[in-house]
Design a protein around this motif. Structure first.
Motif, short mmCIF file in Angstrom:
data_model
loop_
_atom_site.label_atom_id
_atom_site.label_comp_id
_atom_site.label_asym_id
_atom_site.label_seq_id
_atom_site.Cartn_x
_atom_site.Cartn_y
_atom_site.Cartn_z
N ASP A 1 0.59 -1.02 -0.26
CA ASP A 1 0.15 0.37 0.21
C ASP A 1 0.31 1.45 0.04
OD1 ASP A 1 -1.60 1.99 0.29
OD2 ASP A 1 -3.19 0.81 1.88
N GLU A 2 0.95 2.20 -0.98
CA GLU A 2 1.81 3.08 -1.12
C GLU A 2 3.05 3.35 -0.60
OE1 GLU A 2 0.24 5.57 -2.78
OE2 GLU A 2 -1.92 5.71 -1.94
N VAL A 3 3.55 2.00 -1.31
CA VAL A 3 5.33 1.59 -0.24
C VAL A 3 6.13 3.12 -0.88
CG1 VAL A 3 5.10 -0.71 -0.15
CG2 VAL A 3 5.06 0.70 -2.13
N THR A 4 6.30 4.17 -1.70
CA THR A 4 6.83 4.79 -2.26
C THR A 4 6.21 6.52 -2.01
OG1 THR A 4 5.85 5.41 -4.32
CG2 THR A 4 7.85 3.49 -4.12
N SER A 5 5.62 6.45 -0.50
CA SER A 5 4.74 7.64 -0.43
C SER A 5 5.66 8.27 0.82
CB SER A 5 3.17 7.98 0.15
OG SER A 5 3.19 6.70 0.86
N ALA A 6 6.78 7.86 1.68
CA ALA A 6 7.19 8.95 2.42
C ALA A 6 8.99 8.30 1.84
CB ALA A 6 6.75 7.80 3.26
N LEU A 7 9.38 8.58 1.17
CA LEU A 7 10.07 8.81 0.31
C LEU A 7 11.02 9.66 -0.56
CD1 LEU A 7 9.80 4.47 -0.96
CD2 LEU A 7 10.59 5.74 1.63
N ASP A 8 11.30 9.54 -0.48
CA ASP A 8 12.44 10.95 -1.57
C ASP A 8 12.94 10.22 -2.38
OD1 ASP A 8 15.08 9.88 -1.26
OD2 ASP A 8 15.70 10.69 1.02
N PRO A 9 13.10 10.72 -3.65
CA PRO A 9 13.14 10.25 -4.79
C PRO A 9 14.04 9.23 -5.55
CG PRO A 9 13.09 12.61 -5.49
CD PRO A 9 12.95 12.60 -3.72
N GLU A 10 15.78 9.73 -4.13
CA GLU A 10 16.28 8.47 -4.33
C GLU A 10 15.64 7.35 -3.52
OE1 GLU A 10 21.02 8.32 -3.64
OE2 GLU A 10 19.93 10.25 -2.89
N LEU A 11 15.41 7.46 -2.95
CA LEU A 11 14.55 5.91 -1.88
C LEU A 11 14.07 5.94 -2.62
CD1 LEU A 11 14.85 7.13 1.28
CD2 LEU A 11 16.57 6.03 0.14
N VAL A 12 12.74 5.87 -3.05
CA VAL A 12 12.34 5.70 -3.84
C VAL A 12 11.98 4.83 -5.20
CG1 VAL A 12 9.74 6.23 -5.88
CG2 VAL A 12 10.11 7.58 -4.28
N ASN A 13 14.09 4.58 -5.77
CA ASN A 13 13.74 3.81 -6.50
C ASN A 13 14.33 2.88 -6.27
OD1 ASN A 13 13.79 5.84 -9.15
ND2 ASN A 13 15.62 6.67 -8.60
N GLU A 14 15.12 3.17 -5.22
CA GLU A 14 15.71 1.74 -4.17
C GLU A 14 15.03 0.59 -3.81
OE1 GLU A 14 18.17 2.04 -0.77
OE2 GLU A 14 19.53 4.10 -1.74
N VAL A 15 13.46 1.01 -3.70
CA VAL A 15 12.02 0.65 -3.36
C VAL A 15 11.62 -0.09 -4.49
CG1 VAL A 15 9.96 0.45 -2.29
CG2 VAL A 15 11.86 1.74 -1.20
N LEU A 16 11.89 0.90 -5.46
CA LEU A 16 11.02 0.17 -6.64
C LEU A 16 11.94 -1.10 -7.46
CD1 LEU A 16 9.54 3.67 -8.14
CD2 LEU A 16 8.81 1.96 -6.80
N ASP A 17 13.48 -0.68 -6.68
CA ASP A 17 14.10 -2.09 -7.52
C ASP A 17 13.45 -3.34 -6.94
OD1 ASP A 17 15.49 -0.84 -9.64
OD2 ASP A 17 17.17 -0.21 -8.39
N ALA A 18 13.43 -2.93 -5.82
CA ALA A 18 13.32 -4.12 -4.73
C ALA A 18 11.66 -5.20 -5.27
CB ALA A 18 13.16 -3.57 -2.97
N VAL A 19 10.83 -3.55 -5.59
CA VAL A 19 9.61 -4.63 -6.15
C VAL A 19 10.49 -5.43 -7.50
CG1 VAL A 19 7.51 -4.09 -6.59
CG2 VAL A 19 8.45 -2.85 -4.41
N ARG A 20 10.71 -4.45 -7.83
CA ARG A 20 11.06 -5.03 -9.14
C ARG A 20 11.75 -6.50 -9.39
NH1 ARG A 20 13.56 0.06 -11.19
NH2 ARG A 20 12.10 0.85 -11.61
N ARG A 21 12.06 -6.74 -8.34
CA ARG A 21 12.98 -7.52 -7.99
C ARG A 21 12.16 -8.34 -7.54
NH1 ARG A 21 17.54 -6.50 -4.94
NH2 ARG A 21 17.83 -4.50 -5.44
N LEU A 22 11.66 -8.38 -7.38
CA LEU A 22 10.63 -9.48 -6.65
C LEU A 22 9.53 -10.09 -7.69
CD1 LEU A 22 9.59 -7.82 -3.10
CD2 LEU A 22 10.76 -10.12 -3.59
#
Ligand SMILES: Nc1ncnc2c1ncn2[C@@H]1O[C@H](COP(=O)(O)OP(=O)(O)OP(=O)(O)O)[C@@H](O)[C@H]1O
Ligand SMILES: [Mg+2]
Lengths: 245, 225
Positions: free
Chosen positions: A164-185
């Motif tokens: 649920d909105e896993v990137t809403s609290a993240l700054d742009p750099e971290l957004v990419n980190e989390v999105l990378d993790a999601v992509r990998r999954l």
């Protein structure tokens, strides 16, 4: 047979009807995104799936087996296969990061401490949080807590991951980190249902986008279709605004 | 004031007072610990239990907190034998104090149950944790951290005020021993002065112990005074 089938579910908070017959399917290994304006009921859909908000009509099937939300055994079986990452992370405040990640695998699944801790460290590494394993949630930023929450959900070894909105609290750099993790999954074949406002990410990662408004599914289609040539006026209006804005 | 203090009588019997202090500490720690367990169960029932059990707990709490501890202990010691239940004086104090502490702690711990973050309970639930597991791993650490000062204060109340009630039915805890000794040679003032100082030392030790325990086990940044 879809991995997760949502068939016309209704839900309410008190006397307020929030979901009015939501239906969509998620195939095994598929990534489906729920999008829509604030208050449209996206979080509520995820809450009903894990049995936090009661379903007042319709039904949910996992692997063809329908979940009986009045039976605690059936709910437990469903929770065993799904894990949710909340919009507000909901970490256990009085437990270290490592404690948060290892609690359920140890106490619910009864796995061995050493094995669970080793796996937890790998997961924390995956989300870039291994160096904070012994910190407490109140010592972390929102984005860091978010990533710990993802590791905690993965430690349950779910078949279906609800984000649920896993990137809403993240700054742009971290957004990419989390999105990378999601992509990998996603690449590893994890079935995922995610709620997101990151349209670029939604477009890239999901095979289907479910557009909701006021507790109804307005349109569900592959991202290219729904973003560029939606059938409904409402979707055109919404995506016109968010994609431009 | 012309009173001639003679503390050497007290020093001669200091070991007796020490024994009393040791019993006081034991009574206090036991009643508090057992009371915490009762309070935890009581607060859990009041928060999550079915209606009939909730009423039972409410009756227990109302009954105990609205009557003096002394009367409760007298009841155990003097009235129960009428029904054929005979406990030693020490057992009566221990049971009476524990039941008394249990009722107050039910109220104190209830505040902790009410203030736990619902979101954490939901997270635990979706992770498959049972209600007892959620209480054990989410509520208890939250209580320990958020109302630790109230708990520590209550421990001191039991240690100082609670246990001394025992003297009235002949339990030789610190107050009891001070009474015993001073009735022998009438050095009331000396014995009670020393006993009072020993209570202060006891609470001081207990406070430090509790603060260290809180810091070590629950990350409570408790100040000692
Ligand atoms: N606990 C609650 N009690 C009462 N009403 C609620 C509760 N949670 C949500 N609602 C209402 O239900 C509706 C749907 O809320 P929900 O949180 O599912 O929306 P959402 O699509 O996730 O919104 P957002 O994008 O802002 O997170 C809203 O109208 C909201 O006000
Ligand atoms: Mg939401």
């Amino acid at each position: 047979m879809p991995h997760l089938a949502v068939n016309g579910i209704h839900a309410k908070y008190g006397s307020l009807d929030v979901l009015h017959g939501i239906s969509f399917d998620v195939d095994r290994g598929e990534v489906v995104s729920l999008v829509g304006p604030s208050g449209s009921g996206k979080s509520t859909v995820l809450r009903t799936l894990v049995g936090l908000t009661p379903v007042t009509g319709g039904g949910i099937e996992v692997d063809g087996t329908s979940i009986d939300y009045r039976s605690s055994r059936s709910v437990r079986a469903a929770r065993d296969r799904m894990a949710i990452v909340f919009q507000q992370y909901n970490l256990f405040q009085n437990m270290s990061v490592l404690g948060n990640v290892t609690l359920a695998p140890r106490r619910v699944k009864g796995r061995k401490r050493q094995e669970v801790e080793a796996e937890a460290m790998d997961l924390l590494d995956l989300v870039g949080m291994a160096h904070k394993a012994h910190a407490y949630p109140d010592e972390l930023s929102g984005g860091q807590q978010q990533r710990v929450a993802i590791a905690r959900a993965l430690a349950l070894r779910p078949e279906i991951l609800l984000l649920d909105e896993v990137t809403s609290a993240l700054d742009p750099e971290l957004v990419n980190e989390v999105l990378d993790a999601v992509r990998r999954l996603a690449a590893e074949g994890m079935t995922m249902l995610l709620v997101s406002h990151e349209m670029a990410f939604v477009r890239e990662v999901s095979s289907k986008v479910v557009f909701m408004d006021q507790g109804k599914v307005i349109e569900a289609a592959p991202p290219a279709k729904i973003f560029d040539a939606p059938d409904s006026e409402r979707a055109r209006d919404f995506f016109g605004k968010v994609l431009r804005g | 004031m012309n009173y001639n203090f003679q503390f050497n009588v007290v020093w001669r019997n200091f070991d007796v007072l020490l024994e009393g202090a040791w019993l006081t500490l034991q009574l206090g720690v036991f009643a508090f610990t057992a009371g915490c367990l009762i309070g935890l169960v009581g607060a859990a029932i009041r928060s999550y239990g079915p209606a009939p059990l909730r009423w039972l707990v409410n009756i227990y709490v109302i009954f105990i907190t609205n009557t003096p501890a002394l009367i409760q202990i007298y009841f155990l010691y003097f009235a129960l034998p009428e029904f054929g239940i005979r406990w030693s004086n020490e057992a009566c104090v221990l049971i009476g104090l524990t039941l008394n502490a249990g009722a107050y702690l039910t109220m104190i711990l209830r505040a902790g149950f009410l203030s736990v973050r619902q979101a954490e309970m939901e997270a635990g639930e979706t992770m498959g944790m049972s209600l007892p597991q959620r209480i054990r791993y989410i509520v208890v650490p939250h209580i320990a951290k958020s109302i630790y000062p109230a708990l520590a204060n209550f421990f001191i109340v039991i240690l100082v005020m609670g246990t001394s009630v025992g003297a009235l039915i002949g339990v030789d805890e610190l107050t009891g021993q001070a009474i015993n000794l001073s009735t022998v040679n009438y050095r009331w003032l000396e014995y009670f002065t020393v006993a009072a100082l020993m209570y202060v030392v006891l609470t001081f030790i207990a406070s430090i112990g509790l603060a260290l325990l809180g810091r070590w086990a629950f990350r409570v940044k408790a100040r000692i005074f």
